[in-house]
Design an enzyme around this catalytic site. Structure first.
Site, PDB file in Angstrom:
ATOM      1  N   LYS A 204      17.537  34.713 -15.894  1.00  0.00           N
ATOM      2  CA  LYS A 204      16.514  33.697 -16.201  1.00  0.00           C
ATOM      3  C   LYS A 204      15.168  34.131 -15.631  1.00  0.00           C
ATOM      4  CE  LYS A 204      15.985  29.842 -13.563  1.00  0.00           C
ATOM      5  NZ  LYS A 204      16.432  28.629 -12.865  1.00  0.00           N
TER       6      LYS A 204
ATOM      7  N   SER B 165      16.661  19.706 -11.570  1.00  0.00           N
ATOM      8  CA  SER B 165      15.469  18.886 -11.360  1.00  0.00           C
ATOM      9  C   SER B 165      14.972  18.379 -12.710  1.00  0.00           C
ATOM     10  CB  SER B 165      14.419  19.716 -10.622  1.00  0.00           C
ATOM     11  OG  SER B 165      13.271  18.937 -10.423  1.00  0.00           O
TER      12      SER B 165
ATOM     13  N   GLY C 297      15.697  19.787 -15.510  1.00  0.00           N
ATOM     14  CA  GLY C 297      16.717  20.128 -16.498  1.00  0.00           C
ATOM     15  C   GLY C 297      16.359  21.371 -17.300  1.00  0.00           C
ATOM     16  N   GLY C 298      15.152  21.907 -17.098  1.00  0.00           N
ATOM     17  CA  GLY C 298      14.680  23.068 -17.862  1.00  0.00           C
ATOM     18  C   GLY C 298      15.679  24.225 -17.861  1.00  0.00           C
TER      19      GLY C 298
ATOM     20  N   ASP D  85       0.820  -1.231   0.000  1.00  0.00           N
ATOM     21  CA  ASP D  85       0.000   0.000   0.000  1.00  0.00           C
ATOM     22  C   ASP D  85       0.848   1.273   0.000  1.00  0.00           C
ATOM     23  OD1 ASP D  85       1.029   0.015   2.536  1.00  0.00           O
ATOM     24  OD2 ASP D  85      -0.888  -0.026   3.581  1.00  0.00           O
TER      25      ASP D  85
ATOM     26  N   GLN E 128      10.721  25.908  -1.714  1.00  0.00           N
ATOM     27  CA  GLN E 128       9.452  26.478  -1.238  1.00  0.00           C
ATOM     28  C   GLN E 128       9.726  27.299   0.014  1.00  0.00           C
ATOM     29  OE1 GLN E 128       6.018  23.941  -1.495  1.00  0.00           O
ATOM     30  NE2 GLN E 128       7.150  22.492  -2.740  1.00  0.00           N
TER      31      GLN E 128
HETATM   32  C1  R5P Z   1      16.549  27.570  -9.348  1.00  0.00           C
HETATM   33  O1  R5P Z   1      16.585  28.686  -8.884  1.00  0.00           O
HETATM   34  C2  R5P Z   1      17.545  26.492  -9.023  1.00  0.00           C
HETATM   35  O2  R5P Z   1      18.774  27.017  -8.629  1.00  0.00           O
HETATM   36  C3  R5P Z   1      17.712  25.550 -10.181  1.00  0.00           C
HETATM   37  O3  R5P Z   1      18.255  26.248 -11.275  1.00  0.00           O
HETATM   38  C4  R5P Z   1      16.383  24.959 -10.596  1.00  0.00           C
HETATM   39  O4  R5P Z   1      15.616  24.670  -9.477  1.00  0.00           O
HETATM   40  C5  R5P Z   1      16.574  23.725 -11.405  1.00  0.00           C
HETATM   41  O5  R5P Z   1      15.320  23.200 -11.753  1.00  0.00           O
HETATM   42  P1  R5P Z   1      15.059  22.672 -13.212  1.00  0.00           P
HETATM   43  O6  R5P Z   1      16.147  21.692 -13.529  1.00  0.00           O
HETATM   44  O7  R5P Z   1      13.707  22.025 -13.129  1.00  0.00           O
HETATM   45  O8  R5P Z   1      15.054  23.855 -14.128  1.00  0.00           O
END
Ligand code: R5P
Length: 291
Positions: A191, A222, A224-225, A37, A96
């Site tokens: 960015k 995370s 990679g964006g 579960d 967060q």
């Molecule tokens: C953002 O301020 C962090 O320093 C990272 O650049 C960001 O959290 C990376 O997340 P992702 O890979 O989803 O763009």
């Protein structure tokens, strides 16, 4: 008697063993069984002797279950020690740390409350996303940097006239430190992230990186964006190769593949999160801070 006893959670058992060896302390392992579960049962097979108990557990995905495991271990060991430290090499929920859009909850604050209630007296973490996140934990906490050990790794690599690049202004301080240690030039990109969709855009104008190797330095990857957008932008400026140095490589879903397809030659990260790119060991950095 040893000053510390190190208890390794399932997400950081290898790193925990390395830390225990470095601080010459006994190591206690834990076992995790996941029921059909989804609930997990944690067992600690040994009682820690009178000492400061250091529980090591990163809270990478599955974030909530790794966090609950950490809380469970802490609540058990605090019965045997009045001093329980939590070493959380990768601190989930650190992004967060503020109310970006009205109504959002500062969940890192909730994490701090839970850790305190479970019995944590002090937190040690590595390259936490922001100073604000550390403050919002509201427990005695220390953040150590992996930049020095990452730079050591890059010093051994052959680079052509390298430039260190921060993909955003928020990570500038970390990347500046990296460039100073590597004795290279530095630039920070601008960015923008859409707070609703999570999509990122690079707003910077032309940068002079023609025919130079680049090292994108970030605290974490995370989806990679951020790295993909920065790489696409830099490739248009006719740079040579793009490398990525980051502390925490979450690389969710197929992020590693997408980053490679965008033209990144190699991702180098640390063992705060185990994985293929985790070539740099942070156990010494953490042990030095504990001693
Ligand atoms: C953002 O301020 C962090 O320093 C990272 O650049 C960001 O959290 C990376 O997340 P992702 O890979 O989803 O763009």
């Amino acid at each position: 008697m040893a000053k510390f006893t190190v208890v390794g959670g399932d997400s950081s058992s290898d790193l925990a063993k390395r830390i225990a060896r470095k601080i010459k302390s006994p190591y206690i392992k834990t076992e995790k069984k996941v029921f059909p579960d989804g609930e997990s049962k944690i067992t600690i097979n040994q009682i820690p002797k009178k000492s400061i108990v250091v529980v090591v557990q990163s809270t990478y995905p599955p974030v909530d279950s790794n966090l609950l495991e950490l809380l469970s271990i802490v609540s058990k060991v605090q019965k045997f020690s009045s001093k329980v430290y939590a070493v959380i090499p990768y601190m989930g929920y650190a992004r967060q740390d503020r109310e970006f859009l009205g109504g959002e909850i500062i969940t890192i604050g909730v994490v701090g409350k839970l850790l305190k209630a479970a019995g944590v007296k002090k937190i040690l973490t590595v390259d936490i996303h922001s100073k604000l996140a550390l403050k919002e934990l509201r427990i005695s906490s220390e953040n150590v940097s992996a930049m020095e050990v990452l730079v050591k790794h890059f010093k051994k690599m052959k680079m052509k006239n390298p430039v260190v690049v921060s993909p955003d202004l928020g990570g500038k301080e970390r990347a500046v430190k990296f460039s100073e240690l590597l004795k290279t030039d530095f630039i920070a990109l601008k960015k923008q992230r859409d707070r609703k969709t999570g999509k990122v855009k690079i707003l910077s104008g032309k940068v002079d990186v023609k025919d130079r190797d680049l090292i994108l330095v970030d605290d974490m990857i995370s989806t990679g964006g951020s790295i993909i957008k920065a790489t696409q932008f830099l490739k248009k400026q006719k740079c040579r190769r793009v490398f990525v140095a980051c502390t925490h490589a979450l690389l969710v879903n197929d992020a590693a593949k997408k980053i490679k397809n965008a033209g990144v030659s190699q991702i180098i990260s640390t063992n705060t999160i185990p994985g293929e790119s985790a070539k740099v060991d942070v156990s010494k950095v953490i042990s030095d801070a504990l001693k």
